[in-house]
Scaffold this active site. Structure first.
Site, PDB file in Angstrom:
ATOM      1  N   LYS A 229      -3.060  46.318 -75.971  1.00 43.75           N
ATOM      2  CA  LYS A 229      -3.063  44.557 -76.727  1.00 43.75           C
ATOM      3  C   LYS A 229      -2.101  45.125 -77.707  1.00 43.75           C
ATOM      4  O   LYS A 229      -1.940  45.564 -78.674  1.00 43.75           O
ATOM      5  CB  LYS A 229      -3.942  44.225 -76.821  1.00 43.75           C
ATOM      6  CG  LYS A 229      -3.876  42.504 -77.649  1.00 43.75           C
ATOM      7  CD  LYS A 229      -4.841  42.267 -77.856  1.00 43.75           C
ATOM      8  CE  LYS A 229      -4.484  40.769 -78.875  1.00 43.75           C
ATOM      9  NZ  LYS A 229      -6.201  40.074 -79.192  1.00 43.75           N
TER      10      LYS A 229
ATOM     11  N   LYS B 211      -2.162  43.292 -71.836  1.00 43.73           N
ATOM     12  CA  LYS B 211      -1.577  41.610 -73.185  1.00 43.73           C
ATOM     13  C   LYS B 211      -0.534  41.743 -73.986  1.00 43.73           C
ATOM     14  O   LYS B 211      -0.023  42.743 -74.509  1.00 43.73           O
ATOM     15  CB  LYS B 211      -3.004  41.804 -73.596  1.00 43.73           C
ATOM     16  CG  LYS B 211      -2.975  40.057 -74.372  1.00 43.73           C
ATOM     17  CD  LYS B 211      -4.110  39.887 -74.416  1.00 43.73           C
ATOM     18  CE  LYS B 211      -4.450  37.804 -75.265  1.00 43.73           C
ATOM     19  NZ  LYS B 211      -5.571  38.209 -76.240  1.00 43.73           N
TER      20      LYS B 211
HETATM   21  C1  PBG Z   1      -7.388  37.468 -81.000  1.00 44.92           C
HETATM   22  C2  PBG Z   1      -7.113  37.269 -79.438  1.00 44.92           C
HETATM   23  C3  PBG Z   1      -5.923  36.694 -79.579  1.00 44.92           C
HETATM   24  C4  PBG Z   1      -5.732  36.414 -78.067  1.00 44.92           C
HETATM   25  C5  PBG Z   1      -6.960  36.588 -77.078  1.00 44.92           C
HETATM   26  N1  PBG Z   1      -7.670  36.974 -78.200  1.00 44.92           N
HETATM   27  C6  PBG Z   1      -4.751  36.286 -80.228  1.00 44.92           C
HETATM   28  C7  PBG Z   1      -4.416  37.570 -80.997  1.00 44.92           C
HETATM   29  O1  PBG Z   1      -4.384  39.249 -81.586  1.00 44.92           O
HETATM   30  O2  PBG Z   1      -3.994  37.074 -82.135  1.00 44.92           O
HETATM   31  C8  PBG Z   1      -4.352  35.162 -77.049  1.00 44.92           C
HETATM   32  C9  PBG Z   1      -4.373  34.692 -75.903  1.00 44.92           C
HETATM   33  C10 PBG Z   1      -3.667  33.865 -75.748  1.00 44.92           C
HETATM   34  O3  PBG Z   1      -2.354  34.205 -76.998  1.00 44.92           O
HETATM   35  O4  PBG Z   1      -3.505  33.563 -74.914  1.00 44.92           O
HETATM   36  N2  PBG Z   1      -8.346  38.394 -81.185  1.00 44.92           N
END
Ligand code: PBG
Length: 308
Positions: free
Chosen positions: A178, A232
């Site tokens: 991520k 992601k």
């Molecule tokens: C945080 C989390 C995020 C997303 C899913 N879980 C955002 C972040 O890390 O700030 C993002 C998902 C999206 O943008 O659709 N635990």
């Protein structure tokens, strides 16, 4: 001659839960809303009817339930636990429920973990809380817990905690690769953390410039007992999806995140492209890259298109 195919079975639908009753549209995610617990059951039912195998739940926690230690994350009556129970009571095993493990919807500072006085996110202290959160979600009925926090060592710790709590059947889908991305803005609006977050998440999420590091992150999570892994954001990182799919022997998912959804909707609103075609082409690209499935806010629309 077609090498890959896309079906509703490839899709996971992220849903936002809110307190109270009804629907709250999200301005930066046109077409996506937060739903009250009763309404979320209807959304899950629509997903089931469209042959989508699973939904992924995220809460917009009321401000008075956010705290520096994010303790609401392991309250068995928090919004996500209520939603899991309601969906499972209504639909049972007809739909899978994936529950996110991370503290950002629950902390008053918007970080995914506990912080020290300087605001630095503390890895090991956070993992202890994530273990409690995962067990709480499993007890509420989650089929899969999905740690999205990017702390090190949390997959093994959560696996141990789940097994110890009698939840050995619950799977772990690890957000293994991520990235610290600019594509998460609308999501942070949806869970109410954008205004709270100071600074960024670069001390624990990955550098967009790195590819080989993703293999190391995945290898660690596989070693610790992840059942599947995720990359992601999605489209800008298809090279990472492809690399992981050819290197590892477990399902790899991709998350077409909120900023990607917003880009597609903005292009359509500007008259630059045709919506249905963009949805199906981008989702097919994930399959071609080697993804086993895709988390996408377009899941219901895509499934309905695919179902004809
Ligand atoms: C945080 C989390 C995020 C997303 C899913 N879980 C955002 C972040 O890390 O700030 C993002 C998902 C999206 O943008 O659709 N635990």
């Amino acid at each position: 001659m077609r090498e890959t195919s896309l079906s509703p079975h490839d899709l996971i639908w992220p849903l936002f839960v809110t307190g109270g009753d009804g629907e709250e549209p999200i301005a930066s995610l046109p077409g996506v809303s937060r739903w009250g617990v009763c309404q979320i059951v209807e959304q899950a039912r629509a997903a089931r009817d469209a042959h989508i195998p699973a939904v992924a739940l995220f809460p917009n926690t009321p401000a008075d339930r956010r705290s520096p230690d994010g303790a609401e994350a392991h309250n068995p009556d928090n919004l996500v636990c209520q939603a899991i129970r309601a969906i499972k009571d209504a639909l049972g095993d007809d739909i899978g429920v994936i529950a996110d493990v991370a503290l950002d919807p629950y902390t008053s500072h918007g970080q995914d973990g506990l912080i020290d006085a300087a605001g630095y996110v503390l890895n090991d202290e956070t993992v202890d809380v994530l273990m409690q959160q995962a067990v709480t979600l499993a007890h509420a009925g989650a089929d899969i817990v999905a740690p999205s926090d990017m702390m090190d060592g949390r997959i093994g710790a959560i696996r141990g905690a789940l097994d110890h709590a009698g939840e050995s059947r619950v799977q772990i889908m690890s957000y293994a690769a991520k990235y610290a991305s600019a594509f998460y803005g609308p999501f942070r609006d949806a869970v109410g953390s954008r205004g709270l977050l100071k600074g960024d998440k670069r001390s624990y999420q990955m550098d967009p410039a790195n590819a080989r590091e993703a293999l190391r992150e995945v290898a660690m999570d596989v070693d610790e007992g992840a059942d599947s892994v995720m990359v992601k954001p999605g489209l800008p990182y298809l090279d990472i999806v492809a690399m992981i799919a050819t290197t590892f022997d477990l399902p790899v998912y991709a998350y077409q995140v909120s900023g990607e959804y917003a880009m597609i909707e903005a292009a359509v609103a500007a008259g630059a492209a045709e919506r249905d075609a963009l949805i199906l082409e981008t989702l097919t690209a994930f399959k071609r890259a080697g993804a086993s499935g895709v988390l996408t806010y377009h899941a219901l629309d895509a499934a309905r298109l695919l179902n004809g």
